[in-house]
Design a protein around this motif. Structure first.
Motif, PDB file in Angstrom:
ATOM      1  N   ARG A 123       0.822  -1.142   0.108  1.00 52.88           N
ATOM      2  CA  ARG A 123       0.004   0.070  -0.207  1.00 52.88           C
ATOM      3  C   ARG A 123       0.978   1.239  -0.058  1.00 52.88           C
ATOM      4  NH1 ARG A 123      -1.076   3.855   2.580  1.00 52.88           N
ATOM      5  NH2 ARG A 123       0.329   3.491   4.678  1.00 52.88           N
ATOM      6  N   ARG A 126       2.697   1.790  -3.467  1.00 54.47           N
ATOM      7  CA  ARG A 126       1.925   2.397  -4.368  1.00 54.47           C
ATOM      8  C   ARG A 126       1.605   3.948  -4.001  1.00 54.47           C
ATOM      9  NH1 ARG A 126      -0.921  -2.607  -3.566  1.00 54.47           N
ATOM     10  NH2 ARG A 126      -2.330  -1.620  -1.941  1.00 54.47           N
ATOM     11  N   GLU A 127       1.317   4.146  -2.879  1.00 53.00           N
ATOM     12  CA  GLU A 127       1.425   5.491  -2.485  1.00 53.00           C
ATOM     13  C   GLU A 127       2.584   6.334  -2.988  1.00 53.00           C
ATOM     14  OE1 GLU A 127       1.264   8.151   1.706  1.00 53.00           O
ATOM     15  OE2 GLU A 127      -0.356   6.613   1.548  1.00 53.00           O
ATOM     16  N   ARG A 130       2.954   6.795  -6.916  1.00 51.66           N
ATOM     17  CA  ARG A 130       2.150   7.942  -7.399  1.00 51.66           C
ATOM     18  C   ARG A 130       2.798   9.321  -6.944  1.00 51.66           C
ATOM     19  NH1 ARG A 130      -2.017   4.445  -5.533  1.00 51.66           N
ATOM     20  NH2 ARG A 130      -2.246   5.562  -3.545  1.00 51.66           N
ATOM     21  N   ARG A 131       3.223   9.470  -5.772  1.00 51.96           N
ATOM     22  CA  ARG A 131       4.018  10.581  -5.243  1.00 51.96           C
ATOM     23  C   ARG A 131       5.011  11.007  -6.144  1.00 51.96           C
ATOM     24  NH1 ARG A 131       6.402  12.228   0.787  1.00 51.96           N
ATOM     25  NH2 ARG A 131       7.573  13.813   0.212  1.00 51.96           N
TER      26      ARG A 131
END
Length: 173
Positions: A123, A126-127, A130-131
Protein backbone atom coordinates in the motif's frame (compact mmCIF):
# COMPACT_ATOMS: atom_id res chain seq x y z
CA UNK A 1 18.74 14.12 9.36
CA UNK A 2 19.50 16.62 12.04
CA UNK A 3 17.50 19.79 12.04
CA UNK A 4 20.43 21.80 13.40
CA UNK A 5 22.79 20.85 10.59
CA UNK A 6 20.08 21.38 8.01
CA UNK A 7 19.34 24.88 9.30
CA UNK A 8 23.05 25.66 9.35
CA UNK A 9 23.35 24.46 5.78
CA UNK A 10 20.45 26.65 4.73
CA UNK A 11 22.12 29.63 6.42
CA UNK A 12 25.22 29.18 4.26
CA UNK A 13 23.26 30.84 1.43
CA UNK A 14 22.99 33.97 3.58
CA UNK A 15 21.38 35.36 6.73
CA UNK A 16 17.69 34.62 7.26
CA UNK A 17 14.86 35.04 9.70
CA UNK A 18 13.58 32.00 11.55
CA UNK A 19 10.33 31.89 9.57
CA UNK A 20 12.34 31.96 6.29
CA UNK A 21 14.38 29.00 7.51
CA UNK A 22 11.24 27.09 8.43
CA UNK A 23 9.71 27.75 5.03
CA UNK A 24 12.88 26.65 3.20
CA UNK A 25 13.21 23.55 5.36
CA UNK A 26 9.57 22.56 4.84
CA UNK A 27 9.76 23.10 1.06
CA UNK A 28 12.90 21.00 0.64
CA UNK A 29 12.83 18.44 3.45
CA UNK A 30 9.60 18.63 5.40
CA UNK A 31 6.99 17.24 3.01
CA UNK A 32 6.03 14.52 5.46
CA UNK A 33 7.23 16.19 8.64
CA UNK A 34 7.21 20.00 8.58
CA UNK A 35 9.00 21.78 11.40
CA UNK A 36 7.14 23.55 14.15
CA UNK A 37 8.14 27.15 14.73
CA UNK A 38 9.09 26.28 18.30
CA UNK A 39 11.56 23.68 17.05
CA UNK A 40 13.13 26.18 14.65
CA UNK A 41 13.61 28.82 17.33
CA UNK A 42 14.81 26.43 20.04
CA UNK A 43 17.33 24.98 17.57
CA UNK A 44 18.48 28.47 16.59
CA UNK A 45 18.87 29.34 20.29
CA UNK A 46 21.12 26.28 20.80
CA UNK A 47 23.14 27.12 17.70
CA UNK A 48 23.55 30.69 18.97
CA UNK A 49 24.62 29.46 22.41
CA UNK A 50 27.16 27.11 20.79
CA UNK A 51 28.60 29.89 18.61
CA UNK A 52 27.50 28.31 15.34
CA UNK A 53 25.20 31.21 14.39
CA UNK A 54 25.00 34.86 15.31
CA UNK A 55 22.20 37.38 15.26
CA UNK A 56 22.53 40.20 12.78
CA UNK A 57 21.03 43.50 13.84
CA UNK A 58 18.22 44.88 11.71
CA UNK A 59 17.75 48.60 12.30
CA UNK A 60 14.25 49.38 13.50
CA UNK A 61 13.02 45.81 13.12
CA UNK A 62 12.35 45.23 16.83
CA UNK A 63 13.51 42.39 19.05
CA UNK A 64 11.24 39.74 17.51
CA UNK A 65 12.75 40.21 14.04
CA UNK A 66 16.10 38.48 14.44
CA UNK A 67 18.11 37.58 11.39
CA UNK A 68 20.47 34.66 11.87
CA UNK A 69 23.81 34.22 10.12
CA UNK A 70 26.16 31.26 10.19
CA UNK A 71 29.56 31.75 11.82
CA UNK A 72 32.89 30.29 10.68
CA UNK A 73 32.47 27.64 13.39
CA UNK A 74 29.05 26.85 11.92
CA UNK A 75 30.50 26.53 8.42
CA UNK A 76 33.14 24.14 9.77
CA UNK A 77 30.49 22.15 11.60
CA UNK A 78 28.38 21.74 8.45
CA UNK A 79 31.45 20.77 6.41
CA UNK A 80 32.37 18.10 8.95
CA UNK A 81 28.81 16.77 9.03
CA UNK A 82 28.61 16.61 5.23
CA UNK A 83 31.97 14.83 5.00
CA UNK A 84 31.09 12.18 7.60
CA UNK A 85 29.30 9.08 6.30
CA UNK A 86 25.98 8.17 7.85
CA UNK A 87 25.99 4.94 9.80
CA UNK A 88 24.09 2.33 7.81
CA UNK A 89 21.08 1.08 9.74
CA UNK A 90 21.20 -2.72 9.62
CA UNK A 91 17.90 -3.30 11.46
CA UNK A 92 19.38 -6.30 13.22
CA UNK A 93 16.57 -6.49 15.76
CA UNK A 94 13.48 -5.22 14.03
CA UNK A 95 10.01 -4.98 15.49
CA UNK A 96 8.71 -7.13 12.67
CA UNK A 97 11.11 -9.96 13.53
CA UNK A 98 10.00 -9.69 17.15
CA UNK A 99 6.34 -9.94 16.11
CA UNK A 100 7.03 -13.06 14.01
CA UNK A 101 8.86 -14.81 16.85
CA UNK A 102 6.22 -13.84 19.41
CA UNK A 103 3.48 -15.09 17.08
CA UNK A 104 5.27 -18.43 16.87
CA UNK A 105 5.74 -18.58 20.64
CA UNK A 106 2.16 -17.68 21.48
CA UNK A 107 0.31 -19.72 18.91
CA UNK A 108 -0.71 -16.91 16.57
CA UNK A 109 -0.24 -17.43 12.86
CA UNK A 110 3.12 -15.86 12.02
CA UNK A 111 2.27 -16.00 8.32
CA UNK A 112 -0.69 -13.71 9.04
CA UNK A 113 1.74 -11.24 10.61
CA UNK A 114 3.86 -11.38 7.45
CA UNK A 115 0.83 -11.09 5.15
CA UNK A 116 -0.51 -8.07 7.03
CA UNK A 117 2.88 -6.39 6.85
CA UNK A 118 3.28 -7.25 3.16
CA UNK A 119 -0.09 -5.62 2.43
CA UNK A 120 0.92 -2.49 4.31
CA UNK A 121 4.26 -2.31 2.50
CA UNK A 122 2.56 -2.69 -0.88
CA UNK A 123 0.00 0.00 0.00
CA UNK A 124 2.76 2.42 0.97
CA UNK A 125 4.75 1.53 -2.15
CA UNK A 126 1.76 2.40 -4.35
CA UNK A 127 1.35 5.72 -2.51
CA UNK A 128 5.05 6.55 -2.84
CA UNK A 129 5.06 5.59 -6.51
CA UNK A 130 2.16 7.99 -7.18
CA UNK A 131 3.94 10.72 -5.26
CA UNK A 132 7.21 10.05 -7.11
CA UNK A 133 5.54 10.01 -10.52
CA UNK A 134 3.84 13.35 -9.89
CA UNK A 135 6.67 15.01 -8.03
CA UNK A 136 9.68 17.11 -8.78
CA UNK A 137 13.21 15.70 -8.74
CA UNK A 138 13.54 16.07 -4.96
CA UNK A 139 10.32 14.09 -4.43
CA UNK A 140 11.47 11.48 -6.92
CA UNK A 141 14.77 10.95 -5.11
CA UNK A 142 13.20 10.84 -1.64
CA UNK A 143 10.50 8.43 -2.79
CA UNK A 144 13.00 6.21 -4.61
CA UNK A 145 15.05 5.95 -1.42
CA UNK A 146 12.00 4.89 0.57
CA UNK A 147 10.85 2.49 -2.16
CA UNK A 148 14.23 0.73 -2.25
CA UNK A 149 14.04 0.19 1.52
CA UNK A 150 10.50 -1.14 1.23
CA UNK A 151 11.61 -3.50 -1.55
CA UNK A 152 14.34 -4.86 0.72
CA UNK A 153 11.76 -5.36 3.48
CA UNK A 154 9.54 -7.27 1.05
CA UNK A 155 12.46 -9.54 0.14
CA UNK A 156 12.95 -10.20 3.86
CA UNK A 157 9.25 -10.97 4.28
CA UNK A 158 9.41 -13.53 1.46
CA UNK A 159 12.59 -15.11 2.80
CA UNK A 160 11.12 -15.35 6.30
CA UNK A 161 7.93 -16.93 4.95
CA UNK A 162 10.04 -19.49 3.08
CA UNK A 163 11.95 -20.30 6.27
CA UNK A 164 8.94 -20.20 8.60
CA UNK A 165 8.92 -23.91 9.42
CA UNK A 166 12.63 -23.89 10.25
CA UNK A 167 12.21 -20.74 12.38
CA UNK A 168 9.22 -22.24 14.19
CA UNK A 169 11.23 -25.35 15.04
CA UNK A 170 14.11 -23.30 16.46
CA UNK A 171 11.89 -20.87 18.36
CA UNK A 172 9.82 -23.58 19.98
CA UNK A 173 12.81 -25.76 20.93
Amino acid sequence: MTVAHTLLGLLEAGPRHGYDLKRSYDERFGHDRPLHYGQVYSTLARLLKNGLVEVEAEPGAGPERKKYAITEAGVSDVAGWLAAPEKPEPYLQSTLYTKVVLALLTGYDANDVLDTQRSEHLRLMRELTRRRDGGDLADQLVCDHALFHLEADLRWLELTAARMQQLATQVRA
